[in-house]
Design an enzyme around this catalytic site. Sequence first.
Site, PDB file in Angstrom:
ATOM      1  N   CYS A 126      -2.431  -1.450 -10.905  1.00 37.80           N
ATOM      2  CA  CYS A 126      -2.563  -0.028 -10.587  1.00 37.80           C
ATOM      3  C   CYS A 126      -3.439   0.662 -11.631  1.00 37.80           C
ATOM      4  CB  CYS A 126      -1.183   0.623 -10.522  1.00 37.80           C
ATOM      5  SG  CYS A 126      -1.322   2.334 -10.005  1.00 37.80           S
ATOM      6  N   LYS A 166       0.651  -9.253  -9.069  1.00 39.89           N
ATOM      7  CA  LYS A 166      -0.629  -8.864  -8.449  1.00 39.89           C
ATOM      8  C   LYS A 166      -1.458  -8.146  -9.511  1.00 39.89           C
ATOM      9  CE  LYS A 166      -2.515  -6.476  -4.383  1.00 39.89           C
ATOM     10  NZ  LYS A 166      -2.944  -5.163  -4.836  1.00 39.89           N
ATOM     11  N   ARG A 175      -7.253  -2.463   3.081  1.00 39.99           N
ATOM     12  CA  ARG A 175      -7.949  -1.413   3.835  1.00 39.99           C
ATOM     13  C   ARG A 175      -8.508  -1.915   5.153  1.00 39.99           C
ATOM     14  NH1 ARG A 175     -11.767   0.632  -0.851  1.00 39.99           N
ATOM     15  NH2 ARG A 175     -11.697  -1.612  -1.256  1.00 39.99           N
ATOM     16  N   GLN A 191       7.659  -4.531  -4.545  1.00 41.15           N
ATOM     17  CA  GLN A 191       6.748  -4.556  -5.693  1.00 41.15           C
ATOM     18  C   GLN A 191       7.198  -3.532  -6.729  1.00 41.15           C
ATOM     19  OE1 GLN A 191       2.753  -2.865  -5.917  1.00 41.15           O
ATOM     20  NE2 GLN A 191       1.960  -4.902  -6.389  1.00 41.15           N
ATOM     21  N   GLY A 209      -9.351  -8.029  -1.715  1.00 38.93           N
ATOM     22  CA  GLY A 209     -10.574  -7.254  -1.920  1.00 38.93           C
ATOM     23  C   GLY A 209     -11.559  -7.462  -0.796  1.00 38.93           C
ATOM     24  N   MET A 260       0.842  -1.211   0.000  1.00 42.28           N
ATOM     25  CA  MET A 260       0.000   0.000   0.000  1.00 42.28           C
ATOM     26  C   MET A 260       0.869   1.251   0.000  1.00 42.28           C
ATOM     27  SD  MET A 260      -3.271  -0.800   2.473  1.00 42.28           S
ATOM     28  CE  MET A 260      -2.469  -1.865   3.651  1.00 42.28           C
TER      29      MET A 260
HETATM   30  C1  LIG Z   1      -3.894   3.393   0.223  1.00 37.19           C
HETATM   31  C2  LIG Z   1      -3.760   2.235  -0.711  1.00 37.19           C
HETATM   32  C3  LIG Z   1      -2.578   2.031  -1.394  1.00 37.19           C
HETATM   33  C4  LIG Z   1      -2.420   0.934  -2.254  1.00 37.19           C
HETATM   34  N1  LIG Z   1      -1.222   0.733  -2.862  1.00 37.19           N
HETATM   35  C5  LIG Z   1      -1.027  -0.406  -3.609  1.00 37.19           C
HETATM   36  C6  LIG Z   1       0.267  -0.730  -4.146  1.00 37.19           C
HETATM   37  O1  LIG Z   1       1.251  -0.035  -3.947  1.00 37.19           O
HETATM   38  N2  LIG Z   1       0.365  -1.858  -4.900  1.00 37.19           N
HETATM   39  C7  LIG Z   1      -0.705  -2.706  -5.127  1.00 37.19           C
HETATM   40  O2  LIG Z   1      -0.565  -3.715  -5.801  1.00 37.19           O
HETATM   41  N3  LIG Z   1      -1.923  -2.427  -4.597  1.00 37.19           N
HETATM   42  C8  LIG Z   1      -2.093  -1.327  -3.843  1.00 37.19           C
HETATM   43  N4  LIG Z   1      -3.324  -1.073  -3.268  1.00 37.19           N
HETATM   44  C9  LIG Z   1      -4.405  -2.059  -3.469  1.00 37.19           C
HETATM   45  C10 LIG Z   1      -4.440  -3.072  -2.322  1.00 37.19           C
HETATM   46  O3  LIG Z   1      -3.231  -3.802  -2.276  1.00 37.19           O
HETATM   47  C11 LIG Z   1      -5.636  -4.034  -2.439  1.00 37.19           C
HETATM   48  O4  LIG Z   1      -5.455  -4.893  -3.534  1.00 37.19           O
HETATM   49  C12 LIG Z   1      -6.957  -3.284  -2.578  1.00 37.19           C
HETATM   50  O5  LIG Z   1      -7.026  -2.219  -1.650  1.00 37.19           O
HETATM   51  C13 LIG Z   1      -8.155  -4.212  -2.412  1.00 37.19           C
HETATM   52  O6  LIG Z   1      -8.252  -4.712  -1.112  1.00 37.19           O
HETATM   53  P1  LIG Z   1      -9.285  -4.100  -0.013  1.00 37.19           P
HETATM   54  O7  LIG Z   1     -10.636  -3.980  -0.673  1.00 37.19           O
HETATM   55  O8  LIG Z   1      -9.229  -5.135   1.089  1.00 37.19           O
HETATM   56  O9  LIG Z   1      -8.728  -2.794   0.385  1.00 37.19           O
HETATM   57  C14 LIG Z   1      -3.491   0.028  -2.437  1.00 37.19           C
HETATM   58  C15 LIG Z   1      -4.689   0.239  -1.748  1.00 37.19           C
HETATM   59  C16 LIG Z   1      -4.838   1.321  -0.883  1.00 37.19           C
HETATM   60  C17 LIG Z   1      -6.121   1.491  -0.151  1.00 37.19           C
END
Ligand SMILES: Cc1cc2nc3c(=O)[nH]c(=O)nc-3n(C[C@H](O)[C@H](O)[C@H](O)COP(=O)(O)O)c2cc1C
Length: 359
Positions: free
Chosen positions: A123, A162, A248, A93, A224, A40
């Site tokens: 992304c 991912k 999250r 990553q 997710g 994240m």
């Molecule tokens: C603040 C934030 C930053 C994120 N940064 C990345 C990242 O650097 N690389 C990545 O693959 N996913 C990133 N994500 C996506 C998360 O890894 C995850 O796949 C996505 O939030 C879905 O999961 P959730 O619904 O449980 O939050 C980010 C998500 C959030 C909320």
Amino acid sequence: MAVMSIAGPASTAPPPTLPAPARLRVGRLELDSPVLIAPMVGITDAPFRRLARELGAGLVSAEMTAAEAVVRLIPRTLELLSFDPEVRPVAAQLVGCDPGVMAEAAAICAARGAMVVDVNLGCPVPRVIGRGSGAALARDVNATARVVQAMVEAVDVPVTAKMRLGWDHASINAPELSRALEDAGCAMVTVHGRTRAQRYQGQADWAEIARVKRAVRIPVVGSGDVTDVREIRRRLLAGEVDGVVIARGALGNLWFIRQAVRHVATGELLPDLGFADRIALTRHHLDLLIDHHGEARALVVGRKYVAWTIRGCNGAARLRAMVQTLVSRADLDVILDQALEAGLGPGGWFHPVFTSGEG
Ligand SMILES: Cc1cc2nc3c(=O)[nH]c(=O)nc-3n(C[C@H](O)[C@H](O)[C@H](O)COP(=O)(O)O)c2cc1C
């Protein structure tokens, strides 16, 4: 590694003897829990990773870094890739689309201590997809496989990917992409159960994630809306996925990591933290930030964690305004002591809501 000082409340019942999910293996690496922390941006820095490991996460990940910046040895980027030898296993990553650059960047990550190198194929943000990377790269299965193969040839550590389900619902390609990446030497895929078009809206589709699991032999990790410990365990035991990543669900509520790890391992249900323990955990997190970044920077980086912790406490608006001026450990103690004294308001603590991110 230091054991976290927060024991938390005990579970109400002794753990029954229940089946445990299979061990998650990423290449030669065997993880001690299939509950992982998602990369994240702006969150998963070295102190966060240490805390997540203390709470039991099986693998922690640095935020995505641009391969171009890594190979140019940009200091701010390399700082994101400084791995504490005590905090293992850890993944880096990378985001990019040029096989040569991604391979060179992967080798740099591995040399800096990354035990896994992951490719960001999810992304959704314009500055990344505009360059043909992230979710845009994933649209081209062959080009993505070439990137992964070049990385696999460049490093000894496992290369993982991912992805999202696809660009939009009309072009779901996660099963096909995962098969191609498996053939290219990819050791594990993580699938965020949304499309790029959805960004962070709507619910993640775990039936689609399970379809990827049936399409490949390498481990599949689901992402997710991971917020329910029983659901995590059920999915793992049902063989719908080999692991899950918390994203999250842990923001503002790091204790969820320990609850999920414990429930998956033993079936035990650890209660939520009370307000005092929640505050103690935030103090510990801020102390780790101070150790790593020094007081001045840590208290700017850490403001969001303090604000999330005091949500719903009596007089929260006044305390939140104080958080914006935090500059010293002494200020932190004043705010957290006042929050503790004020106690939680009638609505109780509530979880912060995020609708954006980078994956
Ligand atoms: C603040 C934030 C930053 C994120 N940064 C990345 C990242 O650097 N690389 C990545 O693959 N996913 C990133 N994500 C996506 C998360 O890894 C995850 O796949 C996505 O939030 C879905 O999961 P959730 O619904 O449980 O939050 C980010 C998500 C959030 C909320």
